[in-house]
Design an enzyme around this catalytic site. Structure first.
Site, PDB file in Angstrom:
ATOM      1  N   THR A 179      28.068  33.055  76.066  1.00  0.00           N
ATOM      2  CA  THR A 179      28.748  34.201  76.107  1.00  0.00           C
ATOM      3  C   THR A 179      30.141  34.208  75.691  1.00  0.00           C
ATOM      4  OG1 THR A 179      29.953  32.908  78.331  1.00  0.00           O
ATOM      5  CG2 THR A 179      27.906  34.609  78.555  1.00  0.00           C
ATOM      6  N   LYS A 180      30.565  32.845  75.020  1.00  0.00           N
ATOM      7  CA  LYS A 180      31.929  32.908  74.304  1.00  0.00           C
ATOM      8  C   LYS A 180      31.696  33.629  73.032  1.00  0.00           C
ATOM      9  CE  LYS A 180      33.867  29.670  76.712  1.00  0.00           C
ATOM     10  NZ  LYS A 180      32.675  29.475  77.960  1.00  0.00           N
ATOM     11  N   ASN A 181      33.094  33.996  72.491  1.00  0.00           N
ATOM     12  CA  ASN A 181      33.192  34.674  71.212  1.00  0.00           C
ATOM     13  C   ASN A 181      32.286  34.228  69.891  1.00  0.00           C
ATOM     14  OD1 ASN A 181      35.370  35.554  72.941  1.00  0.00           O
ATOM     15  ND2 ASN A 181      36.531  36.428  71.196  1.00  0.00           N
ATOM     16  N   PHE A 226      28.924  27.967  74.436  1.00  0.00           N
ATOM     17  CA  PHE A 226      28.136  28.598  75.520  1.00  0.00           C
ATOM     18  C   PHE A 226      28.183  30.135  75.140  1.00  0.00           C
ATOM     19  CE2 PHE A 226      27.499  30.716  79.661  1.00  0.00           C
ATOM     20  CZ  PHE A 226      26.603  29.744  80.047  1.00  0.00           C
TER      21      PHE A 226
END
Length: 371
Positions: A187-189, A185
């Site tokens: 927003t993930k790292n 997704f």
């Protein structure tokens, strides 16, 4: 409001790697393969190697990564799966979607991961698997979880949606359980420009089953022969191409997050907030920087009024969600998770965040408590 500090700034990351991303995307567009092509295959190999596993299986999102794995293991009605109440809804949702029952175990007050000392109280003859979640990028206690699972003949599925690159006792998470799942997704790292997910495993049979399940249960021998009832859960080439670029930066970005967390820890010292604890034998990669305070809601309002982005993670523990009323949990059953859900919130954190901005955030936190 002149200065706005978002919780996460995805544009800043894109600006840094714009040319590489555009080149990768144009390569896909010109190549004419858009679903499960060479970029996906390469990403699967690279993420598996990064995780220390033999196989990577790209799917449409992190939720499907969990769902297809449990389905491949035959988990369904009458089965139970142990997990944490302090996580995003998807972790429990997939258990329920297959007709099984999520069994929630309270969390450790320091790491916010499963309290392994309580696992034995929740196992039954119906238990088939345990899903430890590496919450916010902090690895769960994997030695204890895997020992518990081995003792009872259970599968271990690491939910590593927030934790790609985190380490447990010097080894990257993802290869401790029978399988692990990632979310890509945005927003993930390691985030794409849309949805995406992956399962990593050493189990050749599981990998083959997942490859079938993600394309409608298709037989490996023929496109129009179906061996299983499956899903439409494929990773697309555009996401894979972008993620392959980003994977090369992941360790550097994770280290930058760790450095920003250290800065916050120092600046927040002496204030009436609880800062995150990094367990001694683990490497936390701070997908989110979470503080706890009795004044959570008021502090969030105050920071919002000063243009500083925050969010509550998570306002309602899963065992008290309306949809799980029929499971019979009541307030007070899992007191640590309930208390942390009342107190926890995220401060802005991303690799490009500068120390001056962090000082401005902490100054606003101080003003709130001073007033």
């Amino acid at each position: 409001m002149t200065n706005h500090t978002p919780l996460l700034d995805l544009k800043a990351q894109y600006r840094e790697i714009r040319e590489e991303i555009q080149k990768a995307v144009m390569g896909v567009l010109e190549g004419g393969r858009y679903i499960l092509g060479p970029e996906v295959k390469s990403l699967e190999e690279e993420v598996a190697a990064y995780s220390g596993t033999r196989y990577g299986i790209g799917v449409a999102n992190g939720t499907d990564a969990l769902l297809l794995t449990l389905d491949a293991w035959g988990i369904g009605p009458g089965d139970e799966v142990i997990t944490t109440p302090f996580t995003f809804f998807a972790t429990a949702e997939v258990i329920s979607k297959l007709g099984a029952r999520p069994v929630f175990v309270d969390i450790d007050p320091e790491t916010c991961n499963l309290d392994v000392s309580l696992l034995e109280n929740h196992v039954s003859e119906k238990t088939k698997a345990v899903i430890p979640v590496h919450i916010f990028g902090q690895p769960a206690n994997l030695d204890e979880v895997t020992a518990f699972a081995e003792k009872h003949g259970l599968r271990v599925l690491e939910d590593a949606a927030q934790a790609i690159g985190a380490e447990y006792k010097g080894r990257r998470i993802g290869s401790f359980g029978d399988a692990a799942t990632y979310s890509f997704f945005p927003t993930k790292n390691l985030g794409g420009y849309g949805d995406g997910g992956m399962v990593v495993t050493d189990d050749a049979q599981l990998a083959e089953t997942l490859k079938s399940l993600r394309v409608h249960g298709r037989s490996p021998h023929s496109k129009y022969h179906n061996a299983l009832i499956g899903y439409n859960s494929r990773l697309d080439e555009l996401q894979a191409a972008a993620l392959r670029v980003k994977l090369q930066y992941l360790d550097r970005w994770n280290e930058a997050r760790r450095e920003r967390a250290r800065v916050y820890n120092r600046l927040l010292e002496g204030l009436p907030v609880t800062t995150p604890v990094e367990a001694e034998d683990r490497k936390h990669i701070y997908h989110l920087y979470i503080i706890q305070t009795e004044e959570r809601d008021g502090l969030m309002e105050h920071l919002k009024s000063r243009g500083i982005g925050t969010a509550a993670y998570y306002p309602v523990p899963l065992h008290l969600q309306e949809v799980y009323r029929d499971l019979g949990y009541r307030e007070g059953d899992l007191p640590v998770a309930e208390e942390i859900c009342r107190r926890s919130m995220a401060l802005p954190l991303y690799p490009e965040l500068d120390e001056a901005t962090q000082m401005r955030v902490v100054e606003a936190v101080k003003q709130f408590f001073d007033s």
